[in-house]
Write a protein that holds these residues in place. Sequence first.
Motif, mmCIF file in Angstrom:
data_model
loop_
_atom_site.group_PDB
_atom_site.id
_atom_site.type_symbol
_atom_site.label_atom_id
_atom_site.label_comp_id
_atom_site.label_asym_id
_atom_site.label_seq_id
_atom_site.Cartn_x
_atom_site.Cartn_y
_atom_site.Cartn_z
ATOM 1 N N HIS A 121 0.592 -0.895 0.015
ATOM 2 C CA HIS A 121 0.306 0.181 0.483
ATOM 3 C C HIS A 121 0.718 1.269 0.287
ATOM 4 C CE1 HIS A 121 -3.426 2.368 0.743
ATOM 5 N NE2 HIS A 121 -3.457 2.738 2.181
ATOM 6 N N PHE A 122 0.363 2.172 -0.920
ATOM 7 C CA PHE A 122 1.481 3.188 -1.156
ATOM 8 C C PHE A 122 3.110 2.995 -1.186
ATOM 9 C CE2 PHE A 122 -1.831 4.820 1.141
ATOM 10 C CZ PHE A 122 -2.936 5.837 0.281
ATOM 11 N N GLY A 123 3.365 2.097 -2.045
ATOM 12 C CA GLY A 123 4.576 1.392 -1.513
ATOM 13 C C GLY A 123 5.379 0.668 -0.406
ATOM 14 N N ARG A 124 5.036 0.668 0.252
ATOM 15 C CA ARG A 124 5.110 -0.524 1.472
ATOM 16 C C ARG A 124 4.655 -1.445 2.102
ATOM 17 N NH1 ARG A 124 5.753 5.836 1.363
ATOM 18 N NH2 ARG A 124 7.028 6.651 3.155
ATOM 19 N N VAL A 125 4.975 -2.418 2.498
ATOM 20 C CA VAL A 125 4.494 -3.541 3.028
ATOM 21 C C VAL A 125 3.147 -3.468 4.221
ATOM 22 C CG1 VAL A 125 4.461 -5.522 3.683
ATOM 23 C CG2 VAL A 125 6.963 -4.833 1.846
ATOM 24 N N VAL A 126 2.658 -3.681 4.340
ATOM 25 C CA VAL A 126 1.931 -3.242 5.809
ATOM 26 C C VAL A 126 0.909 -4.052 5.999
ATOM 27 C CG1 VAL A 126 0.844 -0.853 4.546
ATOM 28 C CG2 VAL A 126 -0.734 -3.009 4.310
ATOM 29 N N GLU A 127 1.368 -5.511 5.684
ATOM 30 C CA GLU A 127 1.243 -6.574 6.081
ATOM 31 C C GLU A 127 1.517 -8.317 5.309
ATOM 32 O OE1 GLU A 127 -3.439 -6.485 7.331
ATOM 33 O OE2 GLU A 127 -2.877 -8.414 8.934
ATOM 34 N N ASP A 128 2.219 -8.579 6.384
ATOM 35 C CA ASP A 128 2.752 -10.177 6.045
ATOM 36 C C ASP A 128 2.193 -11.287 6.422
ATOM 37 O OD1 ASP A 128 4.841 -11.533 5.076
ATOM 38 O OD2 ASP A 128 6.161 -10.978 5.544
ATOM 39 N N GLY A 129 1.977 -12.253 5.105
ATOM 40 C CA GLY A 129 1.600 -13.615 6.428
ATOM 41 C C GLY A 129 1.206 -14.072 5.565
#
Length: 306
Positions: free
Chosen positions: A275-283
Motif C-alpha cells: 500500500h503506497f509502496g510499503r508492505v503493510v501486512e505479511d503472513g
Amino acid sequence: MNPTSTAQAAAAQSAAAHAPAAGPTAAAQVLPPPPLLSARGLSRRFGPGCDLCIELTGDAGATSRCPACGTVVAVHDVSFDVGAGEVLGIVGESGSGKTTLLSLLHLDTPADAGSMVVDGYGDLLRSRTSDAELRRSAVVMVHQNSLAAGLAPRLAAESNVAERLLRTGCRSFAEARARSQDLLAELGIHPSRHTDPLETFSGGMAQRVQLARALVNPPRVLLLDEPTTGLDPSVQADLLESVQRVTDRLGSATVVVSHDLEVIRILADRVLVIHFGRVVEDGIPEQVFDDPQHPYTQLLVASRLR
Ligand SMILES: Nc1ncnc2c1ncn2[C@@H]1O[C@H](COP(=O)(O)OP(=O)(O)OP(=O)(O)O)[C@@H](O)[C@H]1O
C-alpha cells in the motif's frame, strides 16, 4: 502448498531453537533451506526526491506522492525471502507499487536502494554481468499479455518455447523440440496444437505457452504478473492448477502479483500486502485474508466480499 512455506520454515526454525541440543544430522533435518531469492530494502522513487519524501508519504500522508516535491515513492523498503518451490503473492490496489516492484526484480527498472540476492548469482542489483544475460538465466517474467511479452505470433507454439532453450545454451534442435513438447503437454496444450502458430491460440492457451517458455529452462526466480487477467473463470482455475503443479515440480522461487485476492489465496504460500509502496501486512494467506490486521487489508478483503 509445499514443504518450504515460510510458516513451516518458521515453525521448523522455532522447533530447532527450542529443541534440546542434538547432533548435526538432527539440525540439518529441521532447518529450512536457504532462500533462493532474498530481497532487502528494495526502494524506488520517481522524481527529484527531498528530505520529507518518506515522512510525508505512506500511511502517514495517505499518499505515495510527496506533497513537498511531487516525487512518487513507488516502492519503499520492501524485504522478503522466497524459498525453492515457494510462492510469494503480492496484492495491492492500482497504483500501490506492484508493477514497479516486479520491474525491480526483473532488472527492468534500477533500484534506488536495496539488494536482491539470488542463490548462485549473488546480488543481482550489483552484478557486473549484463542484465540481459542474468535475466535469461536467473529471473524470468510471465507477463499479463503473452503477445506483448516477446512471443512470436506467427511461430509455432513449440518453436516459441524451444527458442528460449536454444538461446540459453541447448545445442540440439531435436532435444529442444522434445523438451518443449513435453512441457506444453504438461501444461495442458494438446500435442495436435503444438505446431500451430501462436496467433491461432486463445488467451488462456497463449498464457500456457508463455509459461512453458519461461519454465522450459527452469529459472531460479519466476515472476508472474497478473497471470489470469482477462481469462474466463474456468480457464483461470485450470491455469492456476497448471502453475501450481509445474512450479512445485521445478522448485523455482515464484513471485506472483495480482489484484485478485482469490488468485493469491490459491497460489501463494505467503502474502505481502502493499500500500503506497510499503508492505503493510505479511503472513500466510489464511491469516491475511481471514483475519486481516491492517485497515487497508481489511478494506481490500471487505471489498472482495461485497
Ligand atoms: N515511470 C514512472 N514515472 C513516474 N511515476 C511512476 C512511473 N512508474 C510508476 N509510477 C508511479 O508509481 C506508483 C506505483 O505504480 P505501479 O505501476 O507500480 O502500481 P501498480 O500497483 O502496479 O498499479 P496497477 O495495478 O494499476 O498496474 C504510481 O503512483 C505510479 O503512477
